[in-house]
Design a protein around this motif. Structure first.
Motif, PDB file in Angstrom:
ATOM      1  N   VAL A  13      -0.645   2.753   1.840  1.00  8.39           N
ATOM      2  CA  VAL A  13      -1.581   1.994   1.011  1.00  8.39           C
ATOM      3  C   VAL A  13      -1.036   0.586   0.836  1.00  8.39           C
ATOM      4  O   VAL A  13       0.147   0.401   0.540  1.00  8.39           O
ATOM      5  CB  VAL A  13      -1.764   2.633  -0.388  1.00  8.39           C
ATOM      6  N   GLN A  14      -1.907  -0.414   1.037  1.00 15.78           N
ATOM      7  CA  GLN A  14      -1.501  -1.803   0.850  1.00 15.78           C
ATOM      8  C   GLN A  14      -2.676  -2.617   0.317  1.00 15.78           C
ATOM      9  O   GLN A  14      -3.775  -2.534   0.861  1.00 15.78           O
ATOM     10  CB  GLN A  14      -1.035  -2.399   2.183  1.00 15.78           C
ATOM     11  N   ARG A  15      -2.429  -3.387  -0.722  1.00 12.15           N
ATOM     12  CA  ARG A  15      -3.421  -4.346  -1.219  1.00 12.15           C
ATOM     13  C   ARG A  15      -3.177  -5.660  -0.507  1.00 12.15           C
ATOM     14  O   ARG A  15      -2.033  -6.068  -0.324  1.00 12.15           O
ATOM     15  CB  ARG A  15      -3.283  -4.516  -2.715  1.00 12.15           C
ATOM     16  N   ASP A  70      -8.390  -8.596  -4.754  1.00 10.55           N
ATOM     17  CA  ASP A  70      -7.886  -8.216  -3.434  1.00 10.55           C
ATOM     18  C   ASP A  70      -8.745  -7.100  -2.845  1.00 10.55           C
ATOM     19  O   ASP A  70      -9.619  -6.559  -3.511  1.00 10.55           O
ATOM     20  CB  ASP A  70      -6.452  -7.691  -3.556  1.00 10.55           C
ATOM     21  N   GLU A  72      -8.144  -3.332  -0.484  1.00 15.30           N
ATOM     22  CA  GLU A  72      -7.095  -2.337  -0.255  1.00 15.30           C
ATOM     23  C   GLU A  72      -7.323  -1.624   1.070  1.00 15.30           C
ATOM     24  O   GLU A  72      -8.436  -1.235   1.396  1.00 15.30           O
ATOM     25  CB  GLU A  72      -7.104  -1.311  -1.382  1.00 15.30           C
ATOM     26  N   ARG A  74      -6.063   1.739   3.154  1.00 11.14           N
ATOM     27  CA  ARG A  74      -5.413   3.043   2.976  1.00 11.14           C
ATOM     28  C   ARG A  74      -5.571   3.828   4.277  1.00 11.14           C
ATOM     29  O   ARG A  74      -6.680   3.963   4.800  1.00 11.14           O
ATOM     30  CB  ARG A  74      -6.061   3.796   1.818  1.00 11.14           C
ATOM     31  N   THR A 130     -15.721   1.764  -1.229  1.00 10.77           N
ATOM     32  CA  THR A 130     -14.774   2.062  -0.159  1.00 10.77           C
ATOM     33  C   THR A 130     -15.576   2.380   1.083  1.00 10.77           C
ATOM     34  O   THR A 130     -16.454   3.239   1.055  1.00 10.77           O
ATOM     35  CB  THR A 130     -13.877   3.266  -0.523  1.00 10.77           C
TER      36      THR A 130
END
Length: 142
Positions: A13-15, A70, A72, A74, A130
Protein backbone atom coordinates in the motif's frame (compact mmCIF):
# COMPACT_ATOMS: atom_id res chain seq x y z
CA UNK A 1 8.45 -17.87 -18.26
CA UNK A 2 5.37 -18.03 -16.03
CA UNK A 3 5.31 -15.88 -12.93
CA UNK A 4 5.02 -17.73 -9.65
CA UNK A 5 3.99 -15.86 -6.54
CA UNK A 6 4.13 -17.73 -3.27
CA UNK A 7 3.10 -14.99 -0.83
CA UNK A 8 -0.61 -15.55 -0.28
CA UNK A 9 -2.08 -12.62 1.57
CA UNK A 10 0.83 -10.26 0.84
CA UNK A 11 -0.11 -6.61 0.44
CA UNK A 12 1.58 -3.40 -0.72
CA UNK A 13 0.00 0.00 0.00
CA UNK A 14 1.33 3.44 -0.94
CA UNK A 15 -0.22 6.90 -0.92
CA UNK A 16 0.96 9.15 -3.74
CA UNK A 17 0.50 12.77 -4.70
CA UNK A 18 -2.31 13.41 -7.18
CA UNK A 19 0.10 14.54 -9.89
CA UNK A 20 1.38 13.05 -13.13
CA UNK A 21 4.64 12.35 -11.29
CA UNK A 22 2.64 10.42 -8.66
CA UNK A 23 0.94 8.37 -11.39
CA UNK A 24 4.32 7.50 -12.98
CA UNK A 25 5.70 6.56 -9.58
CA UNK A 26 2.70 4.29 -8.92
CA UNK A 27 3.50 2.28 -12.06
CA UNK A 28 7.17 2.00 -11.15
CA UNK A 29 6.42 0.99 -7.56
CA UNK A 30 3.95 -1.67 -8.72
CA UNK A 31 6.37 -3.44 -11.06
CA UNK A 32 9.15 -3.13 -8.46
CA UNK A 33 6.90 -4.74 -5.84
CA UNK A 34 5.96 -7.53 -8.24
CA UNK A 35 9.66 -8.16 -8.84
CA UNK A 36 10.17 -8.36 -5.06
CA UNK A 37 7.37 -10.94 -4.99
CA UNK A 38 9.04 -13.01 -7.73
CA UNK A 39 7.40 -11.63 -10.87
CA UNK A 40 10.33 -10.38 -12.98
CA UNK A 41 10.41 -7.08 -14.83
CA UNK A 42 9.38 -7.54 -18.45
CA UNK A 43 7.28 -10.65 -17.82
CA UNK A 44 3.76 -10.67 -19.25
CA UNK A 45 2.17 -10.19 -15.82
CA UNK A 46 4.54 -7.36 -14.90
CA UNK A 47 3.86 -5.59 -18.20
CA UNK A 48 0.09 -6.03 -17.85
CA UNK A 49 0.12 -4.70 -14.29
CA UNK A 50 2.26 -1.73 -15.39
CA UNK A 51 -0.37 -0.75 -17.98
CA UNK A 52 -3.30 -1.28 -15.59
CA UNK A 53 -1.70 0.74 -12.79
CA UNK A 54 -0.66 3.48 -15.22
CA UNK A 55 -4.22 3.82 -16.52
CA UNK A 56 -5.94 3.69 -13.13
CA UNK A 57 -3.44 6.08 -11.51
CA UNK A 58 -3.67 8.52 -14.42
CA UNK A 59 -7.47 8.46 -14.18
CA UNK A 60 -7.21 9.12 -10.43
CA UNK A 61 -4.99 12.15 -11.11
CA UNK A 62 -6.91 13.53 -14.10
CA UNK A 63 -10.51 12.75 -13.11
CA UNK A 64 -10.47 11.92 -9.40
CA UNK A 65 -8.21 14.57 -7.99
CA UNK A 66 -9.33 16.85 -5.16
CA UNK A 67 -6.90 19.65 -4.23
CA UNK A 68 -4.73 18.66 -1.30
CA UNK A 69 -5.77 14.97 -1.41
CA UNK A 70 -3.54 12.06 -2.43
CA UNK A 71 -4.50 8.84 -4.17
CA UNK A 72 -3.69 5.35 -2.93
CA UNK A 73 -2.25 2.33 -4.72
CA UNK A 74 -2.88 -1.10 -3.19
CA UNK A 75 -1.68 -4.47 -4.50
CA UNK A 76 -3.01 -7.59 -2.80
CA UNK A 77 -2.22 -11.22 -3.52
CA UNK A 78 -4.96 -13.70 -2.74
CA UNK A 79 -6.02 -17.17 -3.78
CA UNK A 80 -7.70 -15.77 -6.91
CA UNK A 81 -4.66 -13.81 -8.05
CA UNK A 82 -3.48 -10.22 -7.88
CA UNK A 83 -5.86 -7.37 -7.04
CA UNK A 84 -4.90 -3.82 -7.99
CA UNK A 85 -6.76 -0.94 -6.35
CA UNK A 86 -6.41 2.77 -6.96
CA UNK A 87 -8.46 4.98 -4.64
CA UNK A 88 -9.07 8.69 -5.05
CA UNK A 89 -11.04 11.34 -3.18
CA UNK A 90 -13.70 12.11 -5.78
CA UNK A 91 -16.72 9.86 -5.52
CA UNK A 92 -19.16 11.57 -7.86
CA UNK A 93 -17.33 10.59 -11.07
CA UNK A 94 -17.77 6.91 -11.84
CA UNK A 95 -15.36 5.62 -14.49
CA UNK A 96 -16.66 3.54 -17.34
CA UNK A 97 -15.11 2.12 -20.46
CA UNK A 98 -16.64 3.97 -23.37
CA UNK A 99 -16.35 4.07 -27.12
CA UNK A 100 -14.18 6.82 -28.61
CA UNK A 101 -13.95 8.25 -32.07
CA UNK A 102 -11.27 6.64 -34.25
CA UNK A 103 -8.10 8.71 -33.98
CA UNK A 104 -9.04 10.21 -30.60
CA UNK A 105 -5.96 10.74 -28.43
CA UNK A 106 -7.64 9.91 -25.11
CA UNK A 107 -10.36 7.74 -23.69
CA UNK A 108 -9.00 4.23 -24.25
CA UNK A 109 -7.53 3.63 -20.78
CA UNK A 110 -10.34 1.62 -19.27
CA UNK A 111 -10.66 -0.40 -22.49
CA UNK A 112 -7.02 -1.43 -21.93
CA UNK A 113 -7.79 -2.32 -18.31
CA UNK A 114 -10.81 -4.31 -19.47
CA UNK A 115 -8.66 -6.20 -22.00
CA UNK A 116 -5.79 -7.01 -19.63
CA UNK A 117 -7.61 -7.76 -16.37
CA UNK A 118 -9.80 -10.77 -15.62
CA UNK A 119 -12.34 -8.33 -14.22
CA UNK A 120 -12.51 -4.76 -12.95
CA UNK A 121 -14.96 -2.47 -11.23
CA UNK A 122 -15.60 0.47 -8.94
CA UNK A 123 -16.33 0.46 -5.22
CA UNK A 124 -17.58 3.43 -3.23
CA UNK A 125 -15.72 4.57 -0.12
CA UNK A 126 -16.66 6.93 2.69
CA UNK A 127 -14.63 9.56 0.84
CA UNK A 128 -14.14 8.93 -2.86
CA UNK A 129 -14.01 5.67 -4.76
CA UNK A 130 -11.74 2.72 -5.49
CA UNK A 131 -11.26 1.44 -9.02
CA UNK A 132 -10.00 -2.14 -8.92
CA UNK A 133 -8.77 -4.76 -11.33
CA UNK A 134 -7.93 -8.43 -10.81
CA UNK A 135 -5.34 -10.45 -12.72
CA UNK A 136 -4.49 -14.12 -12.65
CA UNK A 137 -0.90 -14.79 -11.73
CA UNK A 138 -0.19 -17.86 -13.84
CA UNK A 139 1.67 -20.33 -11.63
CA UNK A 140 0.36 -18.80 -8.42
CA UNK A 141 0.72 -21.23 -5.56
CA UNK A 142 -0.73 -19.88 -2.29
Amino acid sequence: MKAEITLAGAEFVQRLSSTHRGARLARRLAVHQLDEWGVPYGSELSDDVAVIVAELATNAVVHGSVPGRDFELRLTIGAAGLRIEVSDARGERRPEACEREPGAEAGRGLRLVEALAEKWGVAERVVGKTVWAECRTGGFAP
